[in-house]
Design an enzyme around this catalytic site. Structure first.
Site, mmCIF file in Angstrom:
data_model
loop_
_atom_site.group_PDB
_atom_site.id
_atom_site.type_symbol
_atom_site.label_atom_id
_atom_site.label_comp_id
_atom_site.label_asym_id
_atom_site.label_seq_id
_atom_site.Cartn_x
_atom_site.Cartn_y
_atom_site.Cartn_z
ATOM 1 N N HIS A 200 0.825 -1.224 0.000
ATOM 2 C CA HIS A 200 0.000 0.000 0.000
ATOM 3 C C HIS A 200 0.861 1.279 0.000
ATOM 4 O O HIS A 200 0.945 1.938 -1.008
ATOM 5 C CB HIS A 200 -1.027 0.049 1.146
ATOM 6 C CG HIS A 200 -1.946 -1.118 1.172
ATOM 7 N ND1 HIS A 200 -2.736 -1.457 0.099
ATOM 8 C CD2 HIS A 200 -2.179 -2.068 2.133
ATOM 9 C CE1 HIS A 200 -3.441 -2.545 0.398
ATOM 10 N NE2 HIS A 200 -3.120 -2.939 1.614
ATOM 11 N N ASP A 251 -5.036 -8.242 -3.827
ATOM 12 C CA ASP A 251 -5.344 -8.001 -2.411
ATOM 13 C C ASP A 251 -6.651 -8.672 -1.974
ATOM 14 O O ASP A 251 -6.679 -9.877 -1.757
ATOM 15 C CB ASP A 251 -5.336 -6.477 -2.172
ATOM 16 C CG ASP A 251 -5.309 -6.102 -0.699
ATOM 17 O OD1 ASP A 251 -5.316 -7.006 0.159
ATOM 18 O OD2 ASP A 251 -5.277 -4.897 -0.381
HETATM 19 ZN ZN LIG Z 1 -3.374 -7.100 2.365
#
Ligand SMILES: [Zn+2]
Length: 336
Positions: A200, A251
Protein backbone atom coordinates in the site's frame (compact mmCIF):
# COMPACT_ATOMS: atom_id res chain seq x y z
CA UNK A 1 -1.22 -11.82 -38.47
CA UNK A 2 -0.77 -14.52 -35.86
CA UNK A 3 -3.76 -15.17 -33.66
CA UNK A 4 -1.96 -14.88 -30.34
CA UNK A 5 0.87 -12.92 -28.74
CA UNK A 6 3.01 -14.33 -25.92
CA UNK A 7 3.82 -12.08 -22.96
CA UNK A 8 5.38 -12.76 -19.57
CA UNK A 9 2.63 -13.82 -17.16
CA UNK A 10 1.39 -11.24 -14.68
CA UNK A 11 2.47 -11.56 -11.08
CA UNK A 12 -0.01 -10.94 -8.30
CA UNK A 13 2.29 -9.87 -5.48
CA UNK A 14 -0.39 -9.50 -2.81
CA UNK A 15 -3.46 -11.70 -2.35
CA UNK A 16 -5.72 -12.73 0.51
CA UNK A 17 -7.59 -15.43 -1.39
CA UNK A 18 -10.26 -15.99 1.27
CA UNK A 19 -11.46 -12.38 0.91
CA UNK A 20 -12.82 -13.29 -2.53
CA UNK A 21 -15.87 -14.49 -0.55
CA UNK A 22 -16.67 -10.83 0.23
CA UNK A 23 -17.08 -9.83 -3.43
CA UNK A 24 -20.44 -8.13 -3.88
CA UNK A 25 -20.93 -7.54 -0.18
CA UNK A 26 -21.25 -3.92 0.85
CA UNK A 27 -21.34 -3.86 4.65
CA UNK A 28 -18.95 -1.66 6.62
CA UNK A 29 -19.04 2.15 6.52
CA UNK A 30 -15.27 2.40 6.11
CA UNK A 31 -12.13 0.25 6.09
CA UNK A 32 -12.55 -0.63 9.76
CA UNK A 33 -16.18 -1.64 9.29
CA UNK A 34 -15.20 -3.79 6.31
CA UNK A 35 -12.42 -5.31 8.42
CA UNK A 36 -15.00 -6.55 10.96
CA UNK A 37 -16.95 -8.34 8.19
CA UNK A 38 -13.69 -9.69 6.76
CA UNK A 39 -12.55 -11.08 10.12
CA UNK A 40 -15.97 -12.77 10.55
CA UNK A 41 -15.35 -14.65 7.29
CA UNK A 42 -11.76 -15.48 8.28
CA UNK A 43 -12.77 -16.80 11.69
CA UNK A 44 -15.06 -19.53 10.36
CA UNK A 45 -12.86 -21.08 7.66
CA UNK A 46 -11.75 -24.72 7.95
CA UNK A 47 -8.64 -26.11 6.25
CA UNK A 48 -10.89 -27.97 3.79
CA UNK A 49 -12.73 -24.76 2.88
CA UNK A 50 -9.41 -23.01 2.35
CA UNK A 51 -8.30 -25.78 0.00
CA UNK A 52 -11.40 -25.83 -2.18
CA UNK A 53 -12.04 -22.07 -2.10
CA UNK A 54 -8.44 -21.20 -2.98
CA UNK A 55 -8.34 -23.60 -5.94
CA UNK A 56 -11.25 -21.64 -7.45
CA UNK A 57 -9.65 -18.25 -6.74
CA UNK A 58 -6.29 -19.33 -8.19
CA UNK A 59 -8.04 -20.66 -11.31
CA UNK A 60 -9.76 -17.30 -11.66
CA UNK A 61 -6.33 -15.61 -11.41
CA UNK A 62 -4.84 -17.90 -14.07
CA UNK A 63 -7.74 -17.18 -16.42
CA UNK A 64 -7.10 -13.45 -15.87
CA UNK A 65 -3.43 -13.67 -16.84
CA UNK A 66 -1.77 -14.00 -13.44
CA UNK A 67 0.62 -16.97 -13.41
CA UNK A 68 2.23 -16.35 -10.01
CA UNK A 69 0.82 -15.17 -6.69
CA UNK A 70 2.08 -14.06 -3.30
CA UNK A 71 -0.46 -15.29 -0.77
CA UNK A 72 -0.26 -13.13 2.36
CA UNK A 73 -1.62 -15.66 4.78
CA UNK A 74 -2.92 -15.16 8.33
CA UNK A 75 -5.29 -18.07 8.90
CA UNK A 76 -2.94 -20.56 10.58
CA UNK A 77 -0.33 -23.18 9.70
CA UNK A 78 -2.60 -26.05 8.58
CA UNK A 79 -4.45 -23.60 6.34
CA UNK A 80 -1.13 -22.36 4.92
CA UNK A 81 -0.35 -25.93 3.88
CA UNK A 82 -3.78 -26.10 2.20
CA UNK A 83 -3.11 -22.82 0.35
CA UNK A 84 0.14 -24.28 -1.02
CA UNK A 85 -1.68 -27.46 -2.09
CA UNK A 86 -4.48 -25.42 -3.69
CA UNK A 87 -1.98 -23.51 -5.83
CA UNK A 88 -0.40 -26.76 -6.97
CA UNK A 89 -3.81 -28.15 -7.86
CA UNK A 90 -4.75 -25.00 -9.81
CA UNK A 91 -1.34 -24.78 -11.49
CA UNK A 92 -0.25 -21.30 -10.34
CA UNK A 93 3.20 -20.52 -8.90
CA UNK A 94 2.76 -19.50 -5.26
CA UNK A 95 4.94 -17.88 -2.63
CA UNK A 96 3.42 -18.29 0.82
CA UNK A 97 3.97 -15.04 2.70
CA UNK A 98 3.33 -16.28 6.21
CA UNK A 99 1.94 -13.51 8.36
CA UNK A 100 3.42 -12.84 11.80
CA UNK A 101 0.81 -11.57 14.21
CA UNK A 102 1.59 -10.76 17.83
CA UNK A 103 -1.48 -8.83 18.95
CA UNK A 104 -5.03 -7.92 17.89
CA UNK A 105 -6.96 -9.59 15.11
CA UNK A 106 -8.04 -13.24 15.43
CA UNK A 107 -6.57 -15.91 17.70
CA UNK A 108 -5.92 -18.12 14.66
CA UNK A 109 -3.65 -15.43 13.15
CA UNK A 110 -1.39 -15.09 16.17
CA UNK A 111 1.83 -16.79 17.26
CA UNK A 112 3.24 -16.86 20.80
CA UNK A 113 6.63 -15.42 19.90
CA UNK A 114 8.89 -14.65 16.94
CA UNK A 115 10.56 -18.05 17.56
CA UNK A 116 7.20 -19.84 17.30
CA UNK A 117 6.51 -17.93 14.09
CA UNK A 118 9.87 -18.85 12.56
CA UNK A 119 9.24 -22.50 13.45
CA UNK A 120 6.03 -22.40 11.40
CA UNK A 121 7.84 -20.73 8.52
CA UNK A 122 10.58 -23.36 8.52
CA UNK A 123 8.03 -26.17 8.66
CA UNK A 124 6.48 -24.90 5.43
CA UNK A 125 9.88 -24.38 3.85
CA UNK A 126 11.07 -27.86 4.78
CA UNK A 127 7.92 -29.29 3.19
CA UNK A 128 8.97 -27.64 -0.08
CA UNK A 129 6.90 -24.45 -0.10
CA UNK A 130 8.38 -21.19 -1.36
CA UNK A 131 8.01 -18.80 1.54
CA UNK A 132 8.50 -15.21 2.60
CA UNK A 133 8.24 -13.43 5.93
CA UNK A 134 5.24 -11.19 6.45
CA UNK A 135 5.05 -9.22 9.67
CA UNK A 136 1.38 -8.29 9.21
CA UNK A 137 1.72 -4.58 10.07
CA UNK A 138 3.10 -2.28 12.73
CA UNK A 139 -0.33 -2.64 14.36
CA UNK A 140 0.09 -6.40 14.72
CA UNK A 141 3.85 -6.62 15.40
CA UNK A 142 5.71 -4.74 18.13
CA UNK A 143 9.25 -3.47 17.70
CA UNK A 144 11.08 -6.59 18.96
CA UNK A 145 9.15 -8.83 16.52
CA UNK A 146 10.00 -6.53 13.62
CA UNK A 147 13.69 -6.54 14.59
CA UNK A 148 13.89 -10.31 14.80
CA UNK A 149 11.97 -10.92 11.56
CA UNK A 150 13.96 -8.26 9.69
CA UNK A 151 17.20 -9.90 10.79
CA UNK A 152 16.01 -13.36 9.81
CA UNK A 153 14.79 -12.33 6.35
CA UNK A 154 18.09 -10.58 5.60
CA UNK A 155 20.19 -13.51 6.85
CA UNK A 156 18.17 -16.08 4.85
CA UNK A 157 17.74 -13.90 1.75
CA UNK A 158 13.96 -14.31 1.94
CA UNK A 159 11.32 -11.81 0.80
CA UNK A 160 9.75 -9.71 3.55
CA UNK A 161 6.31 -8.22 2.93
CA UNK A 162 4.45 -5.92 5.31
CA UNK A 163 1.29 -3.79 5.14
CA UNK A 164 1.98 -0.13 5.91
CA UNK A 165 0.33 3.28 5.61
CA UNK A 166 -2.95 2.01 4.18
CA UNK A 167 -5.08 4.08 6.56
CA UNK A 168 -4.40 7.35 8.46
CA UNK A 169 -5.45 5.78 11.79
CA UNK A 170 -2.61 3.25 11.60
CA UNK A 171 -0.11 6.11 11.20
CA UNK A 172 -1.58 8.01 14.17
CA UNK A 173 -1.36 4.90 16.37
CA UNK A 174 2.24 4.27 15.30
CA UNK A 175 3.18 7.88 16.07
CA UNK A 176 1.56 7.54 19.51
CA UNK A 177 3.32 4.25 20.31
CA UNK A 178 6.72 4.78 18.71
CA UNK A 179 7.03 8.51 18.02
CA UNK A 180 7.56 7.80 14.35
CA UNK A 181 5.62 6.82 11.23
CA UNK A 182 5.21 3.16 10.11
CA UNK A 183 7.81 3.12 7.33
CA UNK A 184 10.25 4.98 9.61
CA UNK A 185 9.75 2.21 12.17
CA UNK A 186 10.27 -0.46 9.50
CA UNK A 187 13.54 1.21 8.47
CA UNK A 188 14.72 1.46 12.08
CA UNK A 189 13.92 -2.19 12.85
CA UNK A 190 15.77 -3.60 9.82
CA UNK A 191 12.63 -4.46 7.85
CA UNK A 192 13.51 -2.34 4.80
CA UNK A 193 15.95 -3.75 2.27
CA UNK A 194 16.14 -4.89 -1.35
CA UNK A 195 14.04 -7.98 -0.53
CA UNK A 196 11.35 -5.94 1.21
CA UNK A 197 7.94 -5.01 -0.16
CA UNK A 198 5.71 -2.51 1.58
CA UNK A 199 2.09 -3.16 0.69
CA UNK A 200 0.00 0.00 0.00
CA UNK A 201 2.15 2.95 1.26
CA UNK A 202 -0.93 5.00 0.37
CA UNK A 203 -0.31 7.71 2.95
CA UNK A 204 3.50 7.60 3.01
CA UNK A 205 5.08 11.03 3.41
CA UNK A 206 8.17 12.33 1.58
CA UNK A 207 10.60 11.11 4.26
CA UNK A 208 9.09 7.62 4.22
CA UNK A 209 9.31 7.51 0.42
CA UNK A 210 12.97 8.57 0.64
CA UNK A 211 13.60 5.72 3.11
CA UNK A 212 12.03 3.22 0.68
CA UNK A 213 14.22 4.50 -2.16
CA UNK A 214 17.42 4.42 -0.06
CA UNK A 215 16.72 0.85 1.02
CA UNK A 216 15.91 -0.37 -2.50
CA UNK A 217 12.58 -1.66 -1.17
CA UNK A 218 9.49 -2.08 -3.37
CA UNK A 219 5.90 -0.97 -2.95
CA UNK A 220 2.96 -3.19 -3.85
CA UNK A 221 0.01 -1.07 -4.93
CA UNK A 222 -3.45 -2.68 -5.01
CA UNK A 223 -5.57 -0.05 -6.77
CA UNK A 224 -8.91 -1.85 -7.11
CA UNK A 225 -8.94 -2.91 -3.46
CA UNK A 226 -7.67 0.48 -2.29
CA UNK A 227 -10.53 2.11 -4.22
CA UNK A 228 -13.06 -0.37 -2.87
CA UNK A 229 -11.99 0.24 0.75
CA UNK A 230 -11.68 4.02 0.47
CA UNK A 231 -7.99 3.91 1.33
CA UNK A 232 -6.89 6.84 -0.82
CA UNK A 233 -4.59 7.37 -3.79
CA UNK A 234 -1.17 5.76 -4.02
CA UNK A 235 1.59 8.39 -4.50
CA UNK A 236 2.35 6.95 -7.94
CA UNK A 237 4.46 9.74 -9.42
CA UNK A 238 6.42 10.24 -6.18
CA UNK A 239 7.25 6.52 -6.15
CA UNK A 240 8.17 6.43 -9.84
CA UNK A 241 10.37 9.54 -9.81
CA UNK A 242 12.32 8.13 -6.83
CA UNK A 243 12.94 4.94 -8.83
CA UNK A 244 11.08 2.82 -6.27
CA UNK A 245 10.01 -0.52 -7.76
CA UNK A 246 6.24 -0.89 -7.93
CA UNK A 247 4.34 -4.15 -8.20
CA UNK A 248 0.61 -4.91 -8.14
CA UNK A 249 -1.68 -7.08 -6.06
CA UNK A 250 -5.32 -8.14 -6.24
CA UNK A 251 -5.34 -8.00 -2.41
CA UNK A 252 -9.01 -8.52 -1.38
CA UNK A 253 -9.78 -10.04 -4.80
CA UNK A 254 -12.80 -7.79 -5.24
CA UNK A 255 -11.46 -7.70 -8.83
CA UNK A 256 -9.03 -10.10 -10.45
CA UNK A 257 -7.61 -8.34 -13.51
CA UNK A 258 -3.98 -7.23 -13.83
CA UNK A 259 -4.76 -4.87 -16.72
CA UNK A 260 -7.30 -3.05 -14.59
CA UNK A 261 -4.80 -2.69 -11.72
CA UNK A 262 -2.22 -1.17 -14.10
CA UNK A 263 -4.80 1.09 -15.75
CA UNK A 264 -5.94 2.33 -12.34
CA UNK A 265 -2.36 2.94 -11.28
CA UNK A 266 -1.66 5.18 -14.27
CA UNK A 267 -5.16 6.68 -14.00
CA UNK A 268 -4.43 7.76 -10.43
CA UNK A 269 -1.16 9.36 -11.58
CA UNK A 270 -2.89 11.21 -14.44
CA UNK A 271 -5.63 12.53 -12.16
CA UNK A 272 -3.05 13.65 -9.61
CA UNK A 273 -0.75 15.40 -12.09
CA UNK A 274 -3.04 16.55 -14.90
CA UNK A 275 -0.65 14.90 -17.35
CA UNK A 276 -0.69 11.78 -19.54
CA UNK A 277 1.94 9.03 -19.72
CA UNK A 278 3.18 9.62 -16.18
CA UNK A 279 4.38 6.02 -16.17
CA UNK A 280 5.23 4.73 -19.69
CA UNK A 281 3.43 1.59 -20.85
CA UNK A 282 6.56 -0.57 -20.85
CA UNK A 283 7.20 0.41 -17.23
CA UNK A 284 3.59 -0.38 -16.31
CA UNK A 285 3.91 -3.84 -17.86
CA UNK A 286 7.15 -4.34 -15.98
CA UNK A 287 5.37 -3.43 -12.71
CA UNK A 288 2.78 -6.09 -13.52
CA UNK A 289 5.33 -8.80 -14.27
CA UNK A 290 9.06 -8.51 -13.47
CA UNK A 291 8.74 -6.27 -10.40
CA UNK A 292 6.17 -8.61 -8.91
CA UNK A 293 8.42 -11.61 -9.51
CA UNK A 294 11.35 -9.80 -7.92
CA UNK A 295 9.18 -8.90 -4.94
CA UNK A 296 8.36 -12.59 -4.50
CA UNK A 297 11.94 -13.73 -5.11
CA UNK A 298 11.08 -15.91 -8.12
CA UNK A 299 13.07 -16.15 -11.38
CA UNK A 300 10.71 -18.12 -13.58
CA UNK A 301 6.97 -18.08 -14.02
CA UNK A 302 4.66 -19.01 -16.88
CA UNK A 303 3.85 -16.80 -19.88
CA UNK A 304 0.37 -15.77 -21.01
CA UNK A 305 -1.19 -15.66 -24.47
CA UNK A 306 -3.13 -12.64 -25.72
CA UNK A 307 -5.99 -13.37 -28.13
CA UNK A 308 -5.23 -10.96 -30.95
CA UNK A 309 -8.60 -11.67 -32.56
CA UNK A 310 -10.44 -10.40 -29.46
CA UNK A 311 -12.96 -7.64 -30.24
CA UNK A 312 -11.25 -5.28 -27.77
CA UNK A 313 -8.19 -5.26 -30.05
CA UNK A 314 -10.00 -4.80 -33.37
CA UNK A 315 -8.50 -1.94 -35.37
CA UNK A 316 -5.45 -1.59 -33.13
CA UNK A 317 -2.05 -1.19 -34.85
CA UNK A 318 0.53 -3.78 -33.87
CA UNK A 319 2.78 -0.98 -32.59
CA UNK A 320 0.06 0.16 -30.17
CA UNK A 321 -0.82 -3.29 -28.93
CA UNK A 322 0.74 -3.05 -25.47
CA UNK A 323 -0.85 0.33 -24.75
CA UNK A 324 -4.19 -0.97 -26.04
CA UNK A 325 -3.94 -3.88 -23.63
CA UNK A 326 -3.38 -1.65 -20.63
CA UNK A 327 -5.83 1.11 -21.56
CA UNK A 328 -8.51 -0.68 -23.54
CA UNK A 329 -8.77 -4.31 -22.52
CA UNK A 330 -9.99 -6.49 -19.70
CA UNK A 331 -8.52 -9.78 -18.58
CA UNK A 332 -10.85 -11.69 -20.94
CA UNK A 333 -8.33 -10.83 -23.68
CA UNK A 334 -6.06 -13.58 -22.38
CA UNK A 335 -6.40 -17.12 -23.68
CA UNK A 336 -7.50 -19.05 -20.61
ZN1 LIG B 1 -3.37 -7.10 2.36
Amino acid sequence: MEATLTLPGFVNAHSHAFQRALRGRTEGDDFWGWRTAMLDVAEGLSPGQVRSGYVDVYREMLAAGYTAVGEFHYLGLAEAQEAVAAAEEAGIALVLLLSAYARGGLARSRQESPAAYLEQLEELRTAGARVGLAPHSVRACPRDWLEELGRYAAAEGLPLHVHANEQPKEIEECLAEHGMRPIELLAETGCLGPNSTVVHATHADAHELDLLAEAGARVCVCPTTEANLGDGFAPVEELATRGIGICIGSDSNVRIDPLEELRELEGIARRQTGRRNVVPVDALLSYGTREGAAALGIDTWADVEVDLTHRSLAGVDRADLEAALVFGCGADVFVA
